[in-house]
Design a protein around this motif. Structure first.
Motif, PDB file in Angstrom:
ATOM      1  N   ALA A  41      47.285-136.548  33.653  1.00  0.00           N
ATOM      2  CA  ALA A  41      48.579-135.926  33.353  1.00  0.00           C
ATOM      3  C   ALA A  41      48.383-134.745  32.403  1.00  0.00           C
ATOM      4  O   ALA A  41      49.105-133.750  32.473  1.00  0.00           O
ATOM      5  CB  ALA A  41      49.529-136.956  32.745  1.00  0.00           C
ATOM      6  N   LEU A  42      47.411-134.854  31.512  1.00  0.00           N
ATOM      7  CA  LEU A  42      47.113-133.726  30.619  1.00  0.00           C
ATOM      8  C   LEU A  42      46.758-132.489  31.439  1.00  0.00           C
ATOM      9  O   LEU A  42      47.243-131.390  31.157  1.00  0.00           O
ATOM     10  CB  LEU A  42      45.952-134.070  29.673  1.00  0.00           C
ATOM     11  N   VAL A  43      45.932-132.684  32.450  1.00  0.00           N
ATOM     12  CA  VAL A  43      45.525-131.546  33.270  1.00  0.00           C
ATOM     13  C   VAL A  43      46.752-130.890  33.891  1.00  0.00           C
ATOM     14  O   VAL A  43      46.910-129.667  33.878  1.00  0.00           O
ATOM     15  CB  VAL A  43      44.518-131.986  34.361  1.00  0.00           C
ATOM     16  N   GLY A  44      47.658-131.725  34.394  1.00  0.00           N
ATOM     17  CA  GLY A  44      48.875-131.195  34.991  1.00  0.00           C
ATOM     18  C   GLY A  44      49.738-130.462  33.972  1.00  0.00           C
ATOM     19  O   GLY A  44      50.277-129.383  34.245  1.00  0.00           O
ATOM     20  N   ALA A  45      49.851-131.051  32.788  1.00  0.00           N
ATOM     21  CA  ALA A  45      50.712-130.456  31.757  1.00  0.00           C
ATOM     22  C   ALA A  45      50.151-129.113  31.302  1.00  0.00           C
ATOM     23  O   ALA A  45      50.890-128.126  31.162  1.00  0.00           O
ATOM     24  CB  ALA A  45      50.834-131.411  30.569  1.00  0.00           C
ATOM     25  N   VAL A  46      48.850-129.074  31.083  1.00  0.00           N
ATOM     26  CA  VAL A  46      48.241-127.818  30.629  1.00  0.00           C
ATOM     27  C   VAL A  46      48.308-126.781  31.748  1.00  0.00           C
ATOM     28  O   VAL A  46      48.527-125.598  31.501  1.00  0.00           O
ATOM     29  CB  VAL A  46      46.790-128.060  30.144  1.00  0.00           C
ATOM     30  N   HIS A  47      48.169-127.250  32.978  1.00  0.00           N
ATOM     31  CA  HIS A  47      48.290-126.321  34.100  1.00  0.00           C
ATOM     32  C   HIS A  47      49.688-125.727  34.142  1.00  0.00           C
ATOM     33  O   HIS A  47      49.868-124.515  34.287  1.00  0.00           O
ATOM     34  CB  HIS A  47      47.951-127.036  35.408  1.00  0.00           C
ATOM     35  N   ALA A  48      50.674-126.588  34.003  1.00  0.00           N
ATOM     36  CA  ALA A  48      52.063-126.102  34.034  1.00  0.00           C
ATOM     37  C   ALA A  48      52.311-125.130  32.880  1.00  0.00           C
ATOM     38  O   ALA A  48      52.969-124.090  33.047  1.00  0.00           O
ATOM     39  CB  ALA A  48      53.035-127.282  33.959  1.00  0.00           C
ATOM     40  N   ALA A  49      51.779-125.456  31.716  1.00  0.00           N
ATOM     41  CA  ALA A  49      52.007-124.604  30.543  1.00  0.00           C
ATOM     42  C   ALA A  49      51.290-123.258  30.696  1.00  0.00           C
ATOM     43  O   ALA A  49      51.863-122.196  30.405  1.00  0.00           O
ATOM     44  CB  ALA A  49      51.535-125.308  29.278  1.00  0.00           C
ATOM     45  N   THR A  50      50.058-123.294  31.189  1.00  0.00           N
ATOM     46  CA  THR A  50      49.343-122.019  31.355  1.00  0.00           C
ATOM     47  C   THR A  50      49.972-121.194  32.478  1.00  0.00           C
ATOM     48  O   THR A  50      49.983-119.969  32.423  1.00  0.00           O
ATOM     49  CB  THR A  50      47.837-122.229  31.628  1.00  0.00           C
ATOM     50  N   ARG A  51      50.533-121.880  33.466  1.00  0.00           N
ATOM     51  CA  ARG A  51      51.262-121.173  34.534  1.00  0.00           C
ATOM     52  C   ARG A  51      52.403-120.348  33.915  1.00  0.00           C
ATOM     53  O   ARG A  51      52.596-119.176  34.200  1.00  0.00           O
ATOM     54  CB  ARG A  51      51.805-122.230  35.506  1.00  0.00           C
ATOM     55  N   VAL A  52      53.157-120.995  33.044  1.00  0.00           N
ATOM     56  CA  VAL A  52      54.291-120.337  32.389  1.00  0.00           C
ATOM     57  C   VAL A  52      53.804-119.169  31.528  1.00  0.00           C
ATOM     58  O   VAL A  52      54.359-118.071  31.557  1.00  0.00           O
ATOM     59  CB  VAL A  52      55.061-121.383  31.533  1.00  0.00           C
ATOM     60  N   THR A  79      70.291-124.895  20.918  1.00  0.00           N
ATOM     61  CA  THR A  79      69.486-125.964  21.515  1.00  0.00           C
ATOM     62  C   THR A  79      69.748-127.271  20.776  1.00  0.00           C
ATOM     63  O   THR A  79      69.655-127.315  19.552  1.00  0.00           O
ATOM     64  CB  THR A  79      67.984-125.604  21.404  1.00  0.00           C
ATOM     65  N   ASP A  80      70.070-128.315  21.529  1.00  0.00           N
ATOM     66  CA  ASP A  80      70.351-129.607  20.896  1.00  0.00           C
ATOM     67  C   ASP A  80      69.043-130.379  20.743  1.00  0.00           C
ATOM     68  O   ASP A  80      68.562-131.004  21.675  1.00  0.00           O
ATOM     69  CB  ASP A  80      71.348-130.384  21.757  1.00  0.00           C
ATOM     70  N   LEU A  81      68.487-130.336  19.551  1.00  0.00           N
ATOM     71  CA  LEU A  81      67.179-130.950  19.318  1.00  0.00           C
ATOM     72  C   LEU A  81      67.223-132.465  19.356  1.00  0.00           C
ATOM     73  O   LEU A  81      66.187-133.113  19.440  1.00  0.00           O
ATOM     74  CB  LEU A  81      66.611-130.482  17.972  1.00  0.00           C
ATOM     75  N   ASP A  82      68.391-133.045  19.276  1.00  0.00           N
ATOM     76  CA  ASP A  82      68.497-134.509  19.318  1.00  0.00           C
ATOM     77  C   ASP A  82      68.665-135.048  20.731  1.00  0.00           C
ATOM     78  O   ASP A  82      68.768-136.256  20.921  1.00  0.00           O
ATOM     79  CB  ASP A  82      69.640-134.981  18.414  1.00  0.00           C
ATOM     80  N   THR A  83      68.744-134.148  21.700  1.00  0.00           N
ATOM     81  CA  THR A  83      68.886-134.581  23.094  1.00  0.00           C
ATOM     82  C   THR A  83      67.761-133.973  23.930  1.00  0.00           C
ATOM     83  O   THR A  83      67.871-132.842  24.395  1.00  0.00           O
ATOM     84  CB  THR A  83      70.256-134.128  23.660  1.00  0.00           C
ATOM     85  N   PRO A  84      66.689-134.717  24.097  1.00  0.00           N
ATOM     86  CA  PRO A  84      65.550-134.159  24.833  1.00  0.00           C
ATOM     87  C   PRO A  84      65.879-133.964  26.313  1.00  0.00           C
ATOM     88  O   PRO A  84      66.754-134.647  26.856  1.00  0.00           O
ATOM     89  CB  PRO A  84      64.441-135.199  24.637  1.00  0.00           C
ATOM     90  N   LEU A  85      65.178-133.032  26.940  1.00  0.00           N
ATOM     91  CA  LEU A  85      65.392-132.770  28.360  1.00  0.00           C
ATOM     92  C   LEU A  85      64.714-133.819  29.224  1.00  0.00           C
ATOM     93  O   LEU A  85      65.050-133.981  30.388  1.00  0.00           O
ATOM     94  CB  LEU A  85      64.869-131.376  28.706  1.00  0.00           C
ATOM     95  N   GLY A  86      63.732-134.497  28.669  1.00  0.00           N
ATOM     96  CA  GLY A  86      63.125-135.619  29.375  1.00  0.00           C
ATOM     97  C   GLY A  86      61.926-135.262  30.240  1.00  0.00           C
ATOM     98  O   GLY A  86      61.192-136.149  30.652  1.00  0.00           O
ATOM     99  N   GLY A  87      61.731-133.989  30.513  1.00  0.00           N
ATOM    100  CA  GLY A  87      60.581-133.620  31.342  1.00  0.00           C
ATOM    101  C   GLY A  87      59.978-132.314  30.852  1.00  0.00           C
ATOM    102  O   GLY A  87      60.703-131.425  30.372  1.00  0.00           O
ATOM    103  N   LEU A  88      58.671-132.203  30.971  1.00  0.00           N
ATOM    104  CA  LEU A  88      57.986-131.008  30.492  1.00  0.00           C
ATOM    105  C   LEU A  88      58.440-129.763  31.255  1.00  0.00           C
ATOM    106  O   LEU A  88      58.622-128.694  30.672  1.00  0.00           O
ATOM    107  CB  LEU A  88      56.459-131.180  30.611  1.00  0.00           C
ATOM    108  N   ASP A  89      58.632-129.891  32.566  1.00  0.00           N
ATOM    109  CA  ASP A  89      59.002-128.710  33.356  1.00  0.00           C
ATOM    110  C   ASP A  89      60.296-128.092  32.851  1.00  0.00           C
ATOM    111  O   ASP A  89      60.408-126.872  32.722  1.00  0.00           O
ATOM    112  CB  ASP A  89      59.127-129.069  34.841  1.00  0.00           C
ATOM    113  N   ASP A  90      61.285-128.955  32.548  1.00  0.00           N
ATOM    114  CA  ASP A  90      62.556-128.441  32.041  1.00  0.00           C
ATOM    115  C   ASP A  90      62.369-127.807  30.670  1.00  0.00           C
ATOM    116  O   ASP A  90      62.937-126.756  30.358  1.00  0.00           O
ATOM    117  CB  ASP A  90      63.593-129.567  31.946  1.00  0.00           C
ATOM    118  N   ALA A  91      61.563-128.460  29.836  1.00  0.00           N
ATOM    119  CA  ALA A  91      61.338-127.924  28.486  1.00  0.00           C
ATOM    120  C   ALA A  91      60.611-126.584  28.559  1.00  0.00           C
ATOM    121  O   ALA A  91      60.881-125.665  27.776  1.00  0.00           O
ATOM    122  CB  ALA A  91      60.552-128.922  27.649  1.00  0.00           C
TER     123      ALA A  91
END
Ligand SMILES: *Cc1c(COP(=O)(O)O)cnc(C)c1O
Length: 523
Positions: A41-52, A79-91
């Protein structure tokens, strides 16, 4: 005894795959933390982040969009910091309007403002590793090989500087910290030689000499070190903005007569404003004669250590007692990466404090190499890894060649600017900085000319079409190109100054018409 190497890992795809530490029930935090089962999942997350990030870099068609601070402030505030979006892609998507769409892009060829550089790709990859493994550089038992890599790079840098066999040092968060640490060592070393304690009244007789163009972090350091900012004595510069050794010599002699102690001379190798390199060899001779610690602030000029063509501009740097080098300026490294190196490793003990829980006083430094013993920080990022990966991938010559290109660009850019009747260039660029101002037709030196330059710069930045820096010379407003991007061309610099000339002419026109209509001028 050595263990067998760890077996290669198969990618983990199932929820309850056994790991080297056994299978465990799925906890609520299972997906939130990096561990063996989320490594893919780290690989996916870093890939998504570097894509952005990569998309943002590709999309940037100017150094900035000119976004207003108020607009960005209200978007961030909403931005409502107390209500997370729940997914990295949205964030990640949310980061567009909050940050990435309107960031300042240093890789853009018309970003020519501050000492920020485009950065090495292997270095960014190294930062991913440094963050993922999260080694902390304070002690051996939190870092292992990371400590050895940092130590090797410090040694390598010391050898490039020519500091001799007893040199040592440590990575820091930047030139400000490197200068602070160097001056702390100089302070305690000087007081020790005087047989005085750090909290003795003798502290207030210590003085630091730096050129009048020295970096403000020197004054900040003097203040933090309990000496007061006034302990920094400015030394006059010559016409090329280099510290005048005659003036330094006079100041040192006068200090002795007044019973003051010249604790350190800070020679700047690349002043922030002009890129001037103080005469290091002459300063070294004076430091020796007066028993003053010689610190070289090469936060900017340190890139010359890798330069195939211009390294000799640092002649004399090997005589220093301590040197600051910012890899995050002229070595094309991401923030933060800086080093402070000293000639005599023993002097680093002035930064050594012990804690039973971390680096007990009786620990054998050979057996337990603890970097915290020579650092002002405790928990510290593995910032050396990016330089390591850059050197191992592209090498120092590639870095030096890029910096050389920036130096050559400054020379060519200054010549192009000088050829324009509406532009005044202050001095031949000693490094990769061009200080200049625009002179709309017939406007004499004075407040209106200052305002035309200040406003032109602000309007250029707000237009998003370019970014230049500003400074004062003898109380008047000047503009500054700091060139750290080898991809910038003279045509880019011409384009930037075309825009500045147009904005400045507008400012002068507006001032004329408001005077004619009798409106009170804004000051
Ligand atoms: C940039 C700079 C510093 C400060 O370095 P940071 O990394 O920004 O803390 C110190 N001295 C000089 C000459 C500099 O140009």
């Amino acid at each position: 005894m050595s263990r067998d190497p760890r077996p290669p890992l198969e990618p983990v795809t199932t929820d309850a795959a056994p790991t080297s530490y056994g299978s465990r029930p799925r906890a609520p935090w299972h997906d939130a933390l990096l561990h063996a089962e989320t490594s893919e999942a780290l690989v996916g997350a870093v890939h998504a982040a570097t894509r952005v990030a990569a998309d943002a870099v590709r999309r940037a068609d100017g150094p900035f969009t000119g976004a207003d601070p108020g607009v960005l402030e209200s978007r961030v505030a909403a931005t409502d910091l107390d209500t997370p979006l729940g997914g990295l892609d949205d964030a990640l998507s949310e980061l567009g309007p909050l940050y990435l769409d309107d960031a300042v892009y240093f890789h853009h060829p018309r970003y020519v403002a501050h000492l920020n550089c485009p950065i090495s790709v292997p270095a960014i990859a190294a930062d991913v590793i440094a963050s993922s493994i999260n080694s902390s550089m304070d002690t051996w038992d939190q870092s292992a090989g990371a400590t050895m890599i940092e130590r090797r790079l410090v040694r390598w840098t010391a050898d490039r500087i020519g500091l001799g066999p007893r040199a040592n040092g440590v990575f820091t968060s930047g030139g400000t910290t490197s200068n602070l640490q160097a001056l702390l060592l100089a302070r305690d070393h000087t007081l020790m030689l005087c047989g005085e304690a750090v909290d003795s009244p003798a502290l207030h007789r210590l003085r630091i000499l730096a050129s009048e163009d020295g970096h403000f972090s020197v004054v900040k350091a003097a203040s933090l070190l309990g000496m007061g900012g006034d302990a920094v004595v400015p030394v006059a510069v010559d016409d090329d903005r280099r510290m005048d050794p005659e003036a330094l010599s006079r100041a040192l002699s006068r200090m002795r007569e007044e019973g003051l102690v010249p604790m350190a001379v800070v020679a700047t190798a690349g002043t922030t404003d002009f890129g001037a390199i103080d005469p290091l060899a002459a300063i070294a001779g004076l430091c020796r004669a007066h028993g003053a610690w010689m610190h070289v602030d090469a936060a900017y000029g340190g890139g010359l250590l890798a330069s195939p063509s211009y390294a000799d501009r640092l002649a004399g740097i090997g005589s220093a007692d301590s040197v600051t080098v910012d890899f995050h300026k002229t070595w094309f490294q991401p923030v933060a990466s800086s080093v402070v190196v000293v000639r005599e490793r023993r002097t680093l003990r002035h930064a050594t404090y012990h804690a039973d829980y971390l680096n007990p006083v009786d620990a054998d430094p050979e057996e337990k190499p603890n970097q915290v013993d020579k650092s002002l920080q405790t928990t510290r990022r593995f910032d050396a890894l990016k330089l390591w990966l850059t050197l191992r991938t592209t090498g120092a010559d590639a870095i030096g060649t890029m910096f050389d290109a920036c130096i050559d660009l400054a020379t060519a850019g200054a010549a192009a600017y000088r050829a324009r009747p509406g532009v005044e260039v202050l001095l031949d660029p000693p490094l990769s900085t061009v200080v200049f101002r625009v002179r709309p037709d017939g406007v004499p030196d004075g407040d209106l000319l200052d305002r035309a330059n200040d406003e032109a710069r602000d309007r250029l930045f707000a237009s998003g079409e370019g970014a230049v820096a500003a400074t004062k010379v003898d109380g008047r407003s000047w503009l500054k190109l700091t060139l750290l991007n080898p991809a910038t061309t003279v045509a880019d610099l011409e384009h930037v100054v075309d825009l500045l000339e147009r904005h400045a002419a507008d400012v002068v026109d507006e001032a004329d018409s408001s005077t004619r209509s009798g409106t009170r001028e804004a000051s």
